[in-house]
Design an enzyme around this catalytic site. Structure first.
Site, mmCIF file in Angstrom:
data_model
loop_
_atom_site.group_PDB
_atom_site.id
_atom_site.type_symbol
_atom_site.label_atom_id
_atom_site.label_comp_id
_atom_site.label_asym_id
_atom_site.label_seq_id
_atom_site.Cartn_x
_atom_site.Cartn_y
_atom_site.Cartn_z
ATOM 1 N N ARG A 224 0.841 -1.195 0.000
ATOM 2 C CA ARG A 224 0.000 0.000 0.000
ATOM 3 C C ARG A 224 0.873 1.240 0.000
ATOM 4 O O ARG A 224 1.859 1.325 0.736
ATOM 5 C CB ARG A 224 -0.941 0.016 1.214
ATOM 6 N N ARG B 153 2.391 1.133 10.413
ATOM 7 C CA ARG B 153 1.858 1.478 9.093
ATOM 8 C C ARG B 153 2.996 1.422 8.074
ATOM 9 O O ARG B 153 3.834 2.300 8.014
ATOM 10 C CB ARG B 153 1.227 2.881 9.125
ATOM 11 N N GLU C 198 -6.601 -0.801 15.573
ATOM 12 C CA GLU C 198 -7.220 -1.761 14.657
ATOM 13 C C GLU C 198 -6.224 -2.827 14.196
ATOM 14 O O GLU C 198 -5.099 -2.517 13.808
ATOM 15 C CB GLU C 198 -7.761 -1.013 13.434
ATOM 16 N N SER D 3 -10.358 -5.769 10.089
ATOM 17 C CA SER D 3 -11.650 -5.248 9.634
ATOM 18 C C SER D 3 -12.368 -6.379 8.926
ATOM 19 O O SER D 3 -11.796 -6.987 8.012
ATOM 20 C CB SER D 3 -11.485 -4.064 8.679
ATOM 21 N N ARG E 6 0.955 -6.234 12.831
ATOM 22 C CA ARG E 6 0.294 -5.636 13.997
ATOM 23 C C ARG E 6 0.122 -6.657 15.120
ATOM 24 O O ARG E 6 0.164 -6.304 16.308
ATOM 25 C CB ARG E 6 -1.040 -5.023 13.591
#
Length: 430
Positions: free
Chosen positions: A262, A277, A349, A352, A391
């Site tokens: 990403r 991130r 988070e 999801s 994570r």
């Protein structure tokens, strides 16, 4: 993508649903393009009928020796042929314009999705576990003594730039163990089919799951037109792209462990410290393809699959339902699972899980044939992280940290680490 017939039949309901996502009066442009497209098709069909009628009459006029009528009809055939071609071209262009307009609109939220503008308006559903009461100041993952030797951001910056990391030694092995544990659990306990897929995909696959056309800047494209997947959702969901499957084929439940890429466009200055991130990371992704009547129950089942991984790792978490303003483009409803990070003193988070209804299926033209016969209908698709591996590594390191700088590791990982139970303050497994 949306059903144009549903928009025609009830534009007010369509606009009301999108208004909850901050988009107003979307149906007017859609229906305007659609009306012009349908008019062009009708004009083409009328001209084509007139062309065929005149063509039949040309021969009769010639046989009757009526040269004036013959020439008039022959000219008319030519005119109508040109008119048909022009109207068909116009209808085709409008069809593309309509498809593009529909492609740019997000999915409609389910009625029970809470209203809201951003993450502050998300609604907590439940919590599991309690954060440890520490008698020392907790550190973030990259500041732990045992981690420093195995998590190198400076070397990664030399190799690739910012938002990359090089893992080595015990930390790299722990990272690998987490991914293996997740895959094994999803396959052996949750009944998912382990799948290995490419990380380079054709552009139409990115359109199928909704990353394109609106979010191209969030992903990386190669010089020959392939795209690097931002998540295995792209490949796993597109397994049914263009297919009509039998109803008995459903549900299909897949899981894959892949590299993900990403660009993190728009996140400048956000979560720059550590490996929270990154441009390149690993994720274990779950995707389900279901009968329409089963998708909501499947959403809850997939959420529990992700929660179960955290419970096995003994990591406190909370589950929230995202509000309309925080929900992803392709989702009708999303559960975010947030893991406790003592170094940040907050929940972050880690998964999801979204139900997309037939939104992606329409983009992919993925359908099923009812067992009792009848017209094929669109499947429903769902996706969810099970979990983000990096994570999870952060959470294991921070939640297991001890005052002396070592890290106590979750029991379920011990078999994957050769029976070792601790990351020492010197960066070794013991």
């Amino acid at each position: 993508m949306h059903d144009i017939r549903a928009i025609r039949e009830n534009p007010a309901a369509f606009d009301a649903a999108l208004a909850r996502r901050g988009i107003t009066d979307a149906s007017s442009r859609i229906l305007s393009i659609d009306a012009e497209r349908r008019a062009a098709i009708q004009t083409a069909e009328t001209a084509q009928a007139e062309q065929k009628k005149a063509a039949r009459e040309v021969g009769a006029a010639k046989a009757a020796g009526n040269e004036a009528e013959f020439e008039r009809l022959r000219a008319l055939v030519g005119e109508k042929k040109a008119e048909v071609a022009a109207m068909q071209d116009r209808a085709k262009a409008l069809d593309t314009e309509l498809a593009d307009a529909l492609m740019e609109l997000p999915n409609l939220p389910l009625e029970d999705v809470p209203e809201g503008a951003d993450e502050a308006d998300n609604v907590e559903l439940r919590r599991w576990g309690s954060p440890r009461a520490l008698d020392f100041a907790p550190r973030e993952h990259y500041d732990l003594p045992g981690v420093a030797a195995g998590m190198d951001f400076e070397l990664a910056a030399k190799l690739s730039g910012s938002r990359f990391v090089v893992l080595s030694g015990a930390v790299a092995r722990l990272h690998r163990a987490l991914a293996q544990f997740m895959i094994d659990t999803h396959v052996e306990e949750n009944g998912l089919v382990e799948t290995w897929t490419p990380v380079l995909v054709r552009e139409e696959m990115m359109y199928g799951t909704g990353q394109l056309p609106k979010f191209g800047e969030d992903s990386y494209r190669t010089t020959n037109g392939w795209w690097l997947v931002p998540t295995a959702e792209v490949t796993l969901t597109n397994i049914v792209n263009g297919l009509i499957v039998e109803e008995g084929y459903l549900p299909r439940r897949y899981v894959a462990h892949t590299q993900c890429f990403r660009s993190e466009a728009g996140s400048a200055g956000k979560d720059t410290a550590g490996m929270l991130r990154q441009h390149q990371f690993e994720k274990v992704e779950m995707v389900s393809v279901t009968h329409p009547e089963a998708s909501l129950a499947e959403h809850d089942r997939m959420t529990r699959c992700a929660e179960g991984i955290l419970e096995a790792l003994e990591l406190p978490y909370r589950t929230v339902v995202l509000c309309t303003g925080d929900m992803g483009f392709g989702a009708r409803k999303t559960h975010d699972i947030e893991v406790w990070l003592p170094g940040q003193d907050t929940y972050r988070e880690i998964s999801s899980v979204s139900v997309c209804g037939d939104f992606q299926a329409r983009r992919m033209n993925a359908r099923y044939r009812p067992a009792g016969g009848g017209k094929p209908d669109f499947v429903h698709t769902l996706n969810g992280s099970g979990l983000a591996v990096g994570r999870a590594l952060i959470a294991v390191l921070e939640n297991g940290q001890q005052a002396d700088g070592s890290v106590t590791l979750p029991a379920v990982l011990h078999p994957y680490l050769g029976g070792r139970t601790t990351l020492t303050a010197q960066g070794a497994l013991a």
